[in-house]
Design a protein around this motif. Structure first.
Motif, PDB file in Angstrom:
ATOM      1  N   GLU A   1       0.749  -1.107  -0.184  1.00 14.36           N
ATOM      2  CA  GLU A   1      -0.180  -0.044  -0.444  1.00 14.36           C
ATOM      3  C   GLU A   1       0.851   1.496   0.732  1.00 14.36           C
ATOM      4  O   GLU A   1       2.127   1.243   0.202  1.00 14.36           O
ATOM      5  CB  GLU A   1      -0.943   0.146   1.750  1.00 14.36           C
ATOM      6  N   LEU A   2       0.581   2.782  -0.484  1.00 14.84           N
ATOM      7  CA  LEU A   2       1.602   3.964  -1.089  1.00 14.84           C
ATOM      8  C   LEU A   2       1.294   3.765   0.682  1.00 14.84           C
ATOM      9  O   LEU A   2       0.292   3.715   1.680  1.00 14.84           O
ATOM     10  CB  LEU A   2       0.418   4.396  -1.139  1.00 14.84           C
TER      11      LEU A   2
ATOM     12  N   ARG B   1      -0.249   8.580  -0.165  1.00 14.05           N
ATOM     13  CA  ARG B   1      -1.283   7.813   0.039  1.00 14.05           C
ATOM     14  C   ARG B   1      -2.238   8.985  -0.002  1.00 14.05           C
ATOM     15  O   ARG B   1      -3.390   8.550  -1.160  1.00 14.05           O
ATOM     16  CB  ARG B   1      -1.870   6.984   1.400  1.00 14.05           C
TER      17      ARG B   1
ATOM     18  N   SER C   1      -2.302  11.198  -3.282  1.00 14.06           N
ATOM     19  CA  SER C   1      -2.630   9.896  -4.309  1.00 14.06           C
ATOM     20  C   SER C   1      -3.965   9.423  -4.460  1.00 14.06           C
ATOM     21  O   SER C   1      -4.047   8.848  -5.568  1.00 14.06           O
ATOM     22  CB  SER C   1      -1.257   9.128  -4.118  1.00 14.06           C
ATOM     23  N   ALA C   2      -4.992   9.637  -4.135  1.00 15.14           N
ATOM     24  CA  ALA C   2      -5.824   8.393  -3.583  1.00 15.14           C
ATOM     25  C   ALA C   2      -7.214   9.090  -4.892  1.00 15.14           C
ATOM     26  O   ALA C   2      -6.904  10.824  -4.708  1.00 15.14           O
ATOM     27  CB  ALA C   2      -7.025   8.885  -2.338  1.00 15.14           C
TER      28      ALA C   2
ATOM     29  N   GLY D   1      -5.025   2.882  -4.003  1.00 10.05           N
ATOM     30  CA  GLY D   1      -3.408   2.760  -3.166  1.00 10.05           C
ATOM     31  C   GLY D   1      -2.908   1.910  -2.413  1.00 10.05           C
ATOM     32  O   GLY D   1      -1.982   1.861  -2.166  1.00 10.05           O
TER      33      GLY D   1
END
Length: 205
Positions: free
Chosen positions: A45-46, A62, A65-66, A179
């Protein structure tokens, strides 16, 4: 959610690749995969880590970047080969997309050399490839923490004076709008192959 490689296996794969400056051999995935890159669905996950973008604003990997298909690469602007080649390939790939598709893609470059790569240096360097690319710098500990979560290696010399080099993983990791990891592109993946993968990911999203 896809699990094309087991989580443990995926971590081992990426750690091995990160130790290599420029992995050789084919860049495509397995015969059963529709992608040119290697599927790593759900392996990472990010990271929930906040760095600084080239406007001087906080950027949480996170949260910010969503909603976009996000490609993340760790490197440094004084890199003689891998980093500029990868960013040039990414820029060409993005230009192969339709305008509305480009709006759904973020390319994020995280410096592995924050001592030299301040916000201004990063922005000037990235603008030579694509002005839409996001550049991130920050505290060394935060950058290293993000890289560690994504199994990307970073090796800096103790004496960071003069024209020193920074060792770093050469893979580009691609994340879904939620993410979660989707693909890994090895160094040398061609722009048209990257663009093909992005189109498929955008269709799925």
């Amino acid at each position: 959610m896809r699990f094309s490689v087991p989580v443990v296996g995926g971590l081992a794969l990426l750690t091995t690749l990160a130790a290599c400056a420029a992995p050789a051999g084919p860049t495509g995935a397995g015969d059963d995969s529709p992608y040119n890159g290697t599927e790593i669905g759900g392996t990472f996950e990010l990271p929930d880590i906040t760095l600084t973008d080239t406007s001087g604003e906080d950027y949480n990997l996170r949260e910010d970047s969503a909603g976009s298909t996000t490609a993340v690469f760790f490197g440094f602007t004084n890199c003689p080969d891998i980093c500029p080649t990868t960013m040039a390939d990414m820029a060409q790939a993005v230009q192969l997309l339709e305008p509305e598709q480009r709006e759904g893609v973020d390319v994020v470059f995280v410096t592995a050399d924050p001592d030299r790569d301040d916000t201004e240096v990063l922005r000037m360097w990235l603008d030579s490839f694509d002005s839409s690319f996001t550049g991130l710098t920050g505290e060394t500990a935060d950058i290293d923490s993000a890289a560690e979560e994504l199994a990307v290696s970073i090796e800096r010399p103790e004496d960071r004076t003069g024209n020193y080099q920074v060792g770093h993983g050469s893979q580009t990791l691609v994340f879904s709008p939620e993410g979660e990891s989707e693909l890994m592109w090895r160094y040398g993946t061609e722009p048209d192959a990257i663009a093909e993968d992005l189109r498929l990911l955008l269709e799925e999203a």
